[in-house]
Design a protein around this motif. Structure first.
Motif, PDB file in Angstrom:
ATOM      1  N   HIS A  40      13.341  -0.602  -8.364  1.00  0.00           N
ATOM      2  CA  HIS A  40      12.857  -0.496  -7.529  1.00  0.00           C
ATOM      3  C   HIS A  40      12.681  -1.838  -7.317  1.00  0.00           C
ATOM      4  O   HIS A  40      12.316  -3.117  -8.072  1.00  0.00           O
ATOM      5  N   VAL A  41      12.407  -2.504  -5.955  1.00  0.00           N
ATOM      6  CA  VAL A  41      12.658  -3.545  -5.704  1.00  0.00           C
ATOM      7  C   VAL A  41      10.652  -4.536  -6.004  1.00  0.00           C
ATOM      8  O   VAL A  41      10.197  -3.464  -5.789  1.00  0.00           O
ATOM      9  N   PRO A  42      10.818  -5.463  -6.329  1.00  0.00           N
ATOM     10  CA  PRO A  42       9.564  -6.303  -7.054  1.00  0.00           C
ATOM     11  C   PRO A  42       8.594  -5.735  -5.070  1.00  0.00           C
ATOM     12  O   PRO A  42       8.670  -5.679  -4.377  1.00  0.00           O
ATOM     13  N   VAL A  43       7.029  -5.180  -6.096  1.00  0.00           N
ATOM     14  CA  VAL A  43       6.488  -4.473  -5.312  1.00  0.00           C
ATOM     15  C   VAL A  43       4.986  -5.655  -6.047  1.00  0.00           C
ATOM     16  O   VAL A  43       4.657  -4.886  -7.438  1.00  0.00           O
ATOM     17  N   LEU A  44       3.425  -5.463  -4.862  1.00  0.00           N
ATOM     18  CA  LEU A  44       2.662  -5.937  -5.539  1.00  0.00           C
ATOM     19  C   LEU A  44       1.572  -4.726  -4.677  1.00  0.00           C
ATOM     20  O   LEU A  44       1.568  -5.359  -3.387  1.00  0.00           O
ATOM     21  N   GLY A  45       0.760  -3.929  -4.887  1.00  0.00           N
ATOM     22  CA  GLY A  45      -0.243  -3.249  -4.528  1.00  0.00           C
ATOM     23  C   GLY A  45      -1.342  -3.106  -4.648  1.00  0.00           C
ATOM     24  O   GLY A  45      -1.420  -3.327  -6.181  1.00  0.00           O
ATOM     25  N   VAL A  46      -2.321  -2.498  -3.927  1.00  0.00           N
ATOM     26  CA  VAL A  46      -4.091  -2.553  -4.519  1.00  0.00           C
ATOM     27  C   VAL A  46      -3.312  -0.799  -4.187  1.00  0.00           C
ATOM     28  O   VAL A  46      -3.441  -0.244  -3.521  1.00  0.00           O
ATOM     29  N   GLY A  69      -7.580  -0.813  -9.041  1.00  0.00           N
ATOM     30  CA  GLY A  69      -6.644  -2.046  -9.957  1.00  0.00           C
ATOM     31  C   GLY A  69      -5.653  -2.283  -8.468  1.00  0.00           C
ATOM     32  O   GLY A  69      -5.117  -2.099  -7.026  1.00  0.00           O
ATOM     33  N   PHE A  70      -4.471  -2.607  -9.195  1.00  0.00           N
ATOM     34  CA  PHE A  70      -3.171  -3.498  -8.987  1.00  0.00           C
ATOM     35  C   PHE A  70      -1.886  -2.681  -9.591  1.00  0.00           C
ATOM     36  O   PHE A  70      -2.105  -1.635 -10.606  1.00  0.00           O
ATOM     37  N   ILE A  71      -0.980  -2.676  -9.102  1.00  0.00           N
ATOM     38  CA  ILE A  71       0.705  -1.986  -9.638  1.00  0.00           C
ATOM     39  C   ILE A  71       0.977  -2.905  -9.077  1.00  0.00           C
ATOM     40  O   ILE A  71       0.731  -3.855  -8.466  1.00  0.00           O
ATOM     41  N   SER A  72       1.558  -3.454 -10.144  1.00  0.00           N
ATOM     42  CA  SER A  72       2.958  -4.451 -10.662  1.00  0.00           C
ATOM     43  C   SER A  72       4.526  -4.438 -10.355  1.00  0.00           C
ATOM     44  O   SER A  72       4.200  -3.072 -11.778  1.00  0.00           O
ATOM     45  N   VAL A  73       5.866  -3.981 -10.085  1.00  0.00           N
ATOM     46  CA  VAL A  73       6.871  -3.471 -10.006  1.00  0.00           C
ATOM     47  C   VAL A  73       7.671  -4.827 -10.010  1.00  0.00           C
ATOM     48  O   VAL A  73       7.988  -5.635  -9.170  1.00  0.00           O
ATOM     49  N   ALA A  74       8.270  -5.568 -10.995  1.00  0.00           N
ATOM     50  CA  ALA A  74       9.236  -5.902 -11.099  1.00  0.00           C
ATOM     51  C   ALA A  74      10.199  -6.051 -11.990  1.00  0.00           C
ATOM     52  O   ALA A  74       9.606  -5.479 -13.370  1.00  0.00           O
ATOM     53  N   VAL A  78       6.454  -1.711 -14.513  1.00  0.00           N
ATOM     54  CA  VAL A  78       5.368  -0.765 -13.818  1.00  0.00           C
ATOM     55  C   VAL A  78       3.818  -1.165 -14.810  1.00  0.00           C
ATOM     56  O   VAL A  78       3.805  -1.080 -15.758  1.00  0.00           O
ATOM     57  N   SER A  79       2.865  -2.456 -13.954  1.00  0.00           N
ATOM     58  CA  SER A  79       2.656  -2.207 -14.371  1.00  0.00           C
ATOM     59  C   SER A  79       1.160  -1.877 -13.927  1.00  0.00           C
ATOM     60  O   SER A  79       1.245  -2.649 -12.546  1.00  0.00           O
ATOM     61  N   ILE A  80       0.049  -0.974 -14.313  1.00  0.00           N
ATOM     62  CA  ILE A  80      -0.886  -0.785 -13.574  1.00  0.00           C
ATOM     63  C   ILE A  80      -1.890  -1.144 -14.111  1.00  0.00           C
ATOM     64  O   ILE A  80      -2.477  -0.993 -15.231  1.00  0.00           O
ATOM     65  N   LEU A  81      -3.050  -2.145 -13.224  1.00  0.00           N
ATOM     66  CA  LEU A  81      -4.210  -2.652 -13.724  1.00  0.00           C
ATOM     67  C   LEU A  81      -5.456  -2.057 -12.935  1.00  0.00           C
ATOM     68  O   LEU A  81      -5.626  -2.497 -11.978  1.00  0.00           O
ATOM     69  N   ALA A  82      -6.000  -1.041 -13.713  1.00  0.00           N
ATOM     70  CA  ALA A  82      -7.107  -0.215 -13.240  1.00  0.00           C
ATOM     71  C   ALA A  82      -8.351  -1.069 -13.366  1.00  0.00           C
ATOM     72  O   ALA A  82      -8.695  -1.724 -14.612  1.00  0.00           O
TER      73      ALA A  82
END
Length: 128
Positions: A40-46, A69-74, A78-82
């Motif tokens: 998956h392409v890098p993503v940063l989302g709320v 929180g936030f989700i980061s994909v790179a 996959v990091s989910i910081l809730a």
């Protein structure tokens, strides 16, 4: 980690809720539902409050109730910081149902308390 998997971390301020490999992660962001596969392409989302679904390489489904929180994909991580998160298997279903009933009886069936209770029930495998 197998070459066709993601590395997933679901973290809340007080603990690491889940850490492990996954073949897919599904989460809801402010922009809509997001399905993440290897490459998956890098993503940063709320993140919106909602269940996060993690499918393991063994075919198991792990669901977490995530509230903000936030989700980061790179790089297949996959990091989910809730703000708040708990595994569906750890949710007290009766307590979540009482919270939903209380929110409805207080005349706020669409408010934050009701949404949190509904998310917890869905993550526990119960429809609200």
């Amino acid at each position: 980690m197998a070459t066709d998997t993601l590395s997933v971390d679901v973290v809340a301020p007080d603990r690491n809720v889940y850490r492990g490999p996954a073949t897919i992660v599904i989460a809801r962001t402010l922009e809509g539902e997001l399905g993440i596969l290897k490459g998956h392409v890098p993503v940063l989302g709320v993140l919106e409050s909602g269940p996060v679904t993690i499918r393991t390489p063994e075919g198991e489904t792990v669901t977490a109730a995530v509230h903000g929180g936030f989700i980061s994909v790179a790089d297949d991580v996959v990091s989910i910081l809730a703000e708040v998160a708990e595994l569906g298997s750890d949710i007290d279903v009766a307590r979540a149902q009482r919270a939903l009933d209380r929110a409805k009886s207080d005349g706020d069936p669409e408010g934050d308390a009701a949404k949190r209770a509904q998310t917890r029930l869905r993550a526990a495998g119960r429809e609200a």
